[in-house]
Every structure is written in C-alpha cells, then in structure tokens.
Design an enzyme around this catalytic site. Structure first.
Site, short mmCIF file in Angstrom:
data_model
loop_
_atom_site.label_atom_id
_atom_site.label_comp_id
_atom_site.label_asym_id
_atom_site.label_seq_id
_atom_site.Cartn_x
_atom_site.Cartn_y
_atom_site.Cartn_z
N ASP A 13 0.81 -1.22 0.00
CA ASP A 13 0.00 0.00 0.00
C ASP A 13 0.84 1.28 0.00
O ASP A 13 0.44 2.29 0.56
CB ASP A 13 -0.97 0.03 1.20
CG ASP A 13 -1.77 -1.24 1.32
OD1 ASP A 13 -2.32 -1.66 0.29
OD2 ASP A 13 -1.82 -1.82 2.40
N LYS A 16 2.13 2.19 -5.19
CA LYS A 16 2.87 1.75 -6.38
C LYS A 16 2.11 2.03 -7.66
O LYS A 16 2.70 2.31 -8.70
CB LYS A 16 3.15 0.23 -6.30
CG LYS A 16 4.02 -0.18 -5.15
CD LYS A 16 4.22 -1.68 -5.10
CE LYS A 16 3.03 -2.45 -4.62
NZ LYS A 16 2.66 -2.28 -3.22
N GLY A 40 -4.37 -4.93 -4.19
CA GLY A 40 -5.46 -4.10 -4.70
C GLY A 40 -4.85 -2.82 -5.24
O GLY A 40 -4.04 -2.20 -4.57
N HIS A 41 -5.15 -2.48 -6.46
CA HIS A 41 -4.69 -1.18 -6.93
C HIS A 41 -5.84 -0.42 -7.57
O HIS A 41 -6.70 -0.99 -8.23
CB HIS A 41 -3.46 -1.28 -7.86
CG HIS A 41 -3.51 -2.41 -8.82
ND1 HIS A 41 -2.65 -3.48 -8.75
CD2 HIS A 41 -4.31 -2.65 -9.85
CE1 HIS A 41 -2.94 -4.32 -9.70
NE2 HIS A 41 -3.94 -3.85 -10.39
N GLN A 225 2.20 -6.33 -3.15
CA GLN A 225 2.53 -6.26 -1.73
C GLN A 225 3.77 -5.36 -1.53
O GLN A 225 3.96 -4.43 -2.29
CB GLN A 225 2.74 -7.66 -1.12
CG GLN A 225 1.44 -8.44 -0.93
CD GLN A 225 0.94 -9.08 -2.21
OE1 GLN A 225 1.67 -9.76 -2.90
NE2 GLN A 225 -0.31 -8.86 -2.53
P1 IMP Z 1 -2.08 -12.90 2.56
O1 IMP Z 1 -1.18 -12.40 1.49
O2 IMP Z 1 -3.54 -12.72 2.27
O3 IMP Z 1 -1.73 -14.31 2.97
O4 IMP Z 1 -1.83 -12.01 3.87
C1 IMP Z 1 -0.59 -12.05 4.57
C2 IMP Z 1 -0.23 -10.67 5.11
O5 IMP Z 1 0.08 -9.80 4.02
C3 IMP Z 1 -1.35 -9.98 5.88
O6 IMP Z 1 -0.77 -9.18 6.89
C4 IMP Z 1 -1.99 -9.09 4.82
O7 IMP Z 1 -2.65 -7.99 5.40
C5 IMP Z 1 -0.77 -8.66 4.05
N1 IMP Z 1 -1.05 -8.28 2.66
C6 IMP Z 1 -1.24 -9.11 1.61
N2 IMP Z 1 -1.43 -8.41 0.49
C7 IMP Z 1 -1.33 -7.11 0.81
C8 IMP Z 1 -1.40 -5.90 0.05
O8 IMP Z 1 -1.57 -5.89 -1.17
N3 IMP Z 1 -1.24 -4.75 0.76
C9 IMP Z 1 -1.00 -4.74 2.11
N4 IMP Z 1 -0.92 -5.85 2.84
C10 IMP Z 1 -1.09 -7.03 2.21
#
Ligand code: IMP
Length: 425
Positions: A13, A16, A40-41, A225
């Site tokens: 977040d 990007k 999410g973008h 991420q």
């Molecule tokens: P997962 O990727 O859904 O398994 O989540 C693992 C960790 O990564 C958690 O803390 C999520 O909140 C974080 N996370 C996964 N994708 C994103 C993203 O695009 N932005 C921010 N945090 C993310």
C-alpha cells in the site's frame, strides 16, 4: 529500453499504482510477477475509479500487453470479473492483450476456506491474511499438487486435478479444522466453464517477456505487496507467501537477469501495515488518527482489498535502508508527503540501539525499540506544489535526510492522490 521494476519498500500500500501508471505509458509490456488478489490497486479511467486485484494496471494503455507471470496465484473467477469490468469501462481486453503464464497456479474456493479456517484456528496468533487463499495456494504449489493454468488446456485432466485438490482440501477442512467442506461438484462445473473462457489467454509468458527485452522494448515489472511482506525477508511469519522483492521479478516472470534493469522503490513518508506482526514505529495516539484519516477520502489509510483500517506509524529508516540494499533500488519515490503538512514536528526511526538484532536490521519484533530523530514540520498546504524548490524548506530537509540515510536518490515525491500531484526531480 529495459526492465523497470516497481517494488514496495514497506508492508504494501505504498502507492505503487501511480508509478506503474506513470511508467507504463511508454511500455510494451506491464507484467505482474507475484501474489494474487490479495493485492489491490486503484486505477482511474476518465472520471471513474476501478479497483483491480489481478490484472496489471499498465494494461489501460492501448499499446501495452498485460502479463500475469508464473509467480502469481490466480483466482479465475476474480480474473474473469476484472476482464468484464475493464471491458465495460471501454478497455478492450482480449487474448492478444492479456497473457496468463501457463505455469501460474490456480486459487480455488477451497483455498479460501482453508485460509480462513487456519486464521480462525490461530486465534490471537493469526497472521491477519486477506482471506483470499494465497498461502494455501502457494503451499499446494510447493507440495506439487497445485493446479496450473496449463492444466486448463486438457479438460479431462483439469477436471481430475481440480477434483483432487478440492477433495484433499476438504479433508483438511473437515478433519483438522472442523469446518464445512466446499461443494466439489459445483466448483468443478464452474471451473470447467472458467477454463473455456480463459484458455485463449494462456501463453508462454517467459518467452514473450524475454523476447520483448531482447528487442529492446520497455517492460514494467509490477511488484505486488511490499518487500517487508516477502516470504523470505519479510517479518516472518507475518508476511505473505510470495517473493515480493525486485529479484522476484526474474523468477516470477521466468526471465534471466537483463543487462539493463532499473529498480524503483516506492515508500510512504510514514508507514502503514494491515494484519498482524511487529511494527516498531507504530503510533496509537491522535497522530495515528491524523495519519490514517477517517476513511472519507480515497487517500485515507483503509485497505483496498479488505477495507480494514491500516496500522500507522513513523517512517523506519533502518528498515528502509536495508530494504533498499536487498532490492538494489536505483531511485526512490516518496509518497503522501502532503499528509505531513500541518504537523509541528514528526519523527523517523534512525536506530534500534541495544534492542537491535545482532543478526540483521530486518529482524524486528515486539521488543524492538526505535530511536527517533525529530524533524520540524511545515504548515503550508503542498498539494499544488510541482517543483522541488517550491517545497517548504522543512520538507526538503526531510527528503534530503532520507536520501543520505539510505544512500539512494529520491526521484519522485507525491503530494496528493491525483495523477499529476507529483514532483519529479
Ligand atoms: P495474505 O497475502 O492474504 O496471505 O496475507 C498475509 C499478510 O500480508 C497480511 O498481513 C496481509 O494484510 C498482508 N497483505 C497481503 N497483500 C497485501 C497488500 O496488497 N497490501 C497490504 N498488505 C497485504
């Protein structure tokens, strides 16, 4: 022309999307190399705002081919919805413009159910995942029982593999987590329909991207991420399950290290995180409320995918310096500078003193106590500033300090959510 990789320097977040948007204008290929619909973008088409989770956002430019690399885990239902949404917005998405790696893995509803069941089982120790089935899908890839997009090309085999993975996951759901099983027959039927829609998009994306680089085309590698969520170097186990670093672009796209590669690191001038895990500079007071916003503005700190309020804190320069090294960052973009306007003074972490890990600065936990440097704030609204020299002196001092501390030049500073709210140096 080259590979330009855009990578988040924090816990995701960082903003990007804006830089993907900026750099993709001249790109032949925009390629996602990791993650799935946990990302999410937000993209803007005319006056409308769209939230994409899978399709590389660079695809909004008509000359750009979108590539979804082998490093991704892709939920076909979400992907089909995004294709429809973009089409409805007037962006033509067809198999000549969107390519899915045959080696990308598939997420099923059973992966999602398992993700949620595991989190519930962990109780207070939960990771705080997005619940999109990311971890279970990557685990199945590593277990070598995952279903790949290639399998869609042979419907009988595809049916067999999807059935197998659903049955296996149901077994775990029911017997280990005491959860409801998913409906295997219904899902298999749906997945066969998805296969008939998505088959024309499946391609050898490794070859497509390599050829483009050999022909001196510009390829944008879109990291999802952030580096501190990386499976190896993130705040394990409170991270995601993919390779989020710039080097993940090579494995996640199936390319050799190109001769000409630029890595652009995107960092907020403060920090945010969703989910659990250490956050040494986290704030809980009224400063936190101020940095987060109340959710009424699109720029506020609430998750694009889950809507969760983000945890917020001061910039951690110790982590940022190490992350820049790890990613080989050539230039930094600092985002959300305008949010600091109106604060009399603010802090940034410059060390951990005796609480520092003797092994690596990247190893932080609840006992890690930051040492701060305090900076003077500025009162001016900087939302309309477009030139470096027009920024208040205190803002320039902060940026210059960051550059020196992490030893990477700052090329861009964003001062608002609009496309053009940007200072380029
Ligand atoms: P997962 O990727 O859904 O398994 O989540 C693992 C960790 O990564 C958690 O803390 C999520 O909140 C974080 N996370 C996964 N994708 C994103 C993203 O695009 N932005 C921010 N945090 C993310």
């Amino acid at each position: 022309m080259a590979l330009q990789i855009i990578v988040g320097m924090q816990w995701g977040d960082e903003g990007k999307g804006r830089f993907v948007d900026l750099l993709s204008k001249d790109a032949q290929i925009a390629a996602r190399y990791n993650g799935g619909d946990n990302a999410g973008h937000t993209i803007r088409i005319n006056d409308d705002v769209y939230k994409l989770h899978l399709i590389p956002s660079g695809i909004i430019y008509p000359q750009t081919i979108g590539v979804m690399g082998n490093g991704m885990v892709i939920n076909p239902q979400i992907l089909i919805n995004e294709i429809r949404e973009l089409r409805d917005a007037g962006i033509e998405i067809n198999p000549s413009r969107l390519k899915i790696s045959y080696a990308a893995h598939m997420i099923t509803p059973a992966h999602r159910a398992l993700d949620l069941a595991r989190e519930a089982h962990l109780g207070d120790a939960k990771i705080g995942t997005t619940g999109r089935g990311i971890g279970p899908a990557y685990a199945d890839k590593a277990h070598r029982i995952g279903v790949r997009y290639l399998d869609m090309l042979k419907p009988d085999l595809f049916k067999e593999k999807v059935t197998h993975i659903l049955n296996e996951t149901n077994h775990i759901l029911v017997n280990l987590y005491n959860s409801e099983p998913v409906d295997v027959q219904k899902i298999v039927k749906e997945y066969l329909e998805y296969a008939s829609i998505l088959t024309p998009y499946i391609a050898d994306t490794s070859k497509i991207v390599s050829d483009a680089l050999n022909e001196d085309q510009l390829v944008i590698g879109e990291g999802a991420q952030g580096a501190m969520l990386d499976i190896d170097y993130g705040t394990y186990p409170y991270n995601t399950s993919s390779s989020c670093l710039s080097t993940g672009a090579m494995t996640g796209l199936g390319i050799a290290i190109p001769k000409d590669v630029q890595v652009y690191g995107i960092a907020k001038v403060f920090q945010t995180r969703v989910g659990s895990g250490a956050f040494p500079t986290e704030l809980f007071d009224e400063q936190a409320l101020r940095l987060r916003g109340d959710g009424s503005q699109q720029w506020d700190e609430f998750g694009t995918t889950t809507g969760r309020p983000r945890r917020v804190g001061w910039l951690d320069l110790v982590l940022l310096r190490e992350i820049c090294r790890l990613n080989g960052v050539n230039a930094l973009a600092l985002t959300k500078m305008d949010v600091l306007s109106g604060i009399s003074s603010f802090d940034a972490c410059v060390g951990y003193g005796t609480t520092a890990s003797p092994v690596s600065p990247l190893i932080v936990d609840e006992s890690t106590a930051p040492e701060y440097q305090t900076f003077d704030g500025w009162q001016e609204d900087i939302g309309e500033v477009r030139q470096w020299q027009d920024l208040p002196e205190a803002a320039r001092t902060y940026v210059t300090f960051i550059e020196k501390f992490v030893d990477v030049p700052v090329k861009w500073i964003s001062v608002g959510p609009e496309r053009n709210s940007l200072i380029t140096r």
